[in-house]
Scaffold this active site. Sequence first.
Site, PDB file in Angstrom:
ATOM      1  N   HIS A 191      -2.730  -6.219 -10.585  1.00 51.46           N
ATOM      2  CA  HIS A 191      -1.696  -6.421 -11.598  1.00 51.46           C
ATOM      3  C   HIS A 191      -0.949  -7.712 -11.289  1.00 51.46           C
ATOM      4  CE1 HIS A 191       1.175  -5.269 -14.698  1.00 51.46           C
ATOM      5  NE2 HIS A 191       2.143  -5.611 -13.867  1.00 51.46           N
ATOM      6  N   ASP A 214       0.326   1.283 -13.942  1.00 47.06           N
ATOM      7  CA  ASP A 214       0.648   0.300 -12.909  1.00 47.06           C
ATOM      8  C   ASP A 214       1.397   0.929 -11.740  1.00 47.06           C
ATOM      9  OD1 ASP A 214      -0.557  -1.722 -14.412  1.00 47.06           O
ATOM     10  OD2 ASP A 214       1.290  -2.127 -15.508  1.00 47.06           O
TER      11      ASP A 214
END
Length: 219
Positions: free
Chosen positions: A111, A147
């Site tokens: 990410h 995430d």
Amino acid sequence: MAKLKVAVFISSRGTNMQSLVRACQTPDFPAEIVCVLSNNLEAAGLKFAAEHSIPTRTIDHRDFGGREEFEAEITSYLTDLDIDLICLAGFMRLLTADFVNRWRDRILNIHPSLLPAFKGLHVHERAIESGARFTGCTVHYVRPEMDDGPIIAQAAVPILQDDTSDSLALRILEQEHKIYPLALKLVAENRVKIHGSRVIIERADEQPDSLLNPTLENF
């Protein structure tokens, strides 16, 4: 020792996939990429994988009645290949909790922020607008929440005062291409241990120095 068998998921050009392929094709790297899977037949990364003698497979989510059927087809394919680990590398489909739990501690993601900051989309714009002096990228184990999951590796990238989202994204991408192969190597060497929400890395070569932005050179 047998190499870790990895499947990489992409939806587009897959530059992080390319960095993983290059790492895995170096001598003595402890993992091998067994397949590159995409939900998009037009994904540019599929050509790169094929050119590097890696089998590819497209499973189009639009061919299924729902996410569960789509993911069941993926699981069947990966099971047939006896996959040990999944690396998400720009795979633009949200995975269900059932799929993530089915492969718990066997899915990595990258990410473009220093998680847990700036989860979700439009990460670089949000980082600049926040006034933060640093952002970066994170490789983590995947959990059902977006995430989220134990962090394996991070790279910090300074936000410059004249940065745009594009210029910042390019500098972060350079670091993504470094830490994803690093994280995969650590996992494949069985040096990564999960303790609750934290990762402990055996024989870690850590960076003890602090980073400053701006610097104190003229202070």
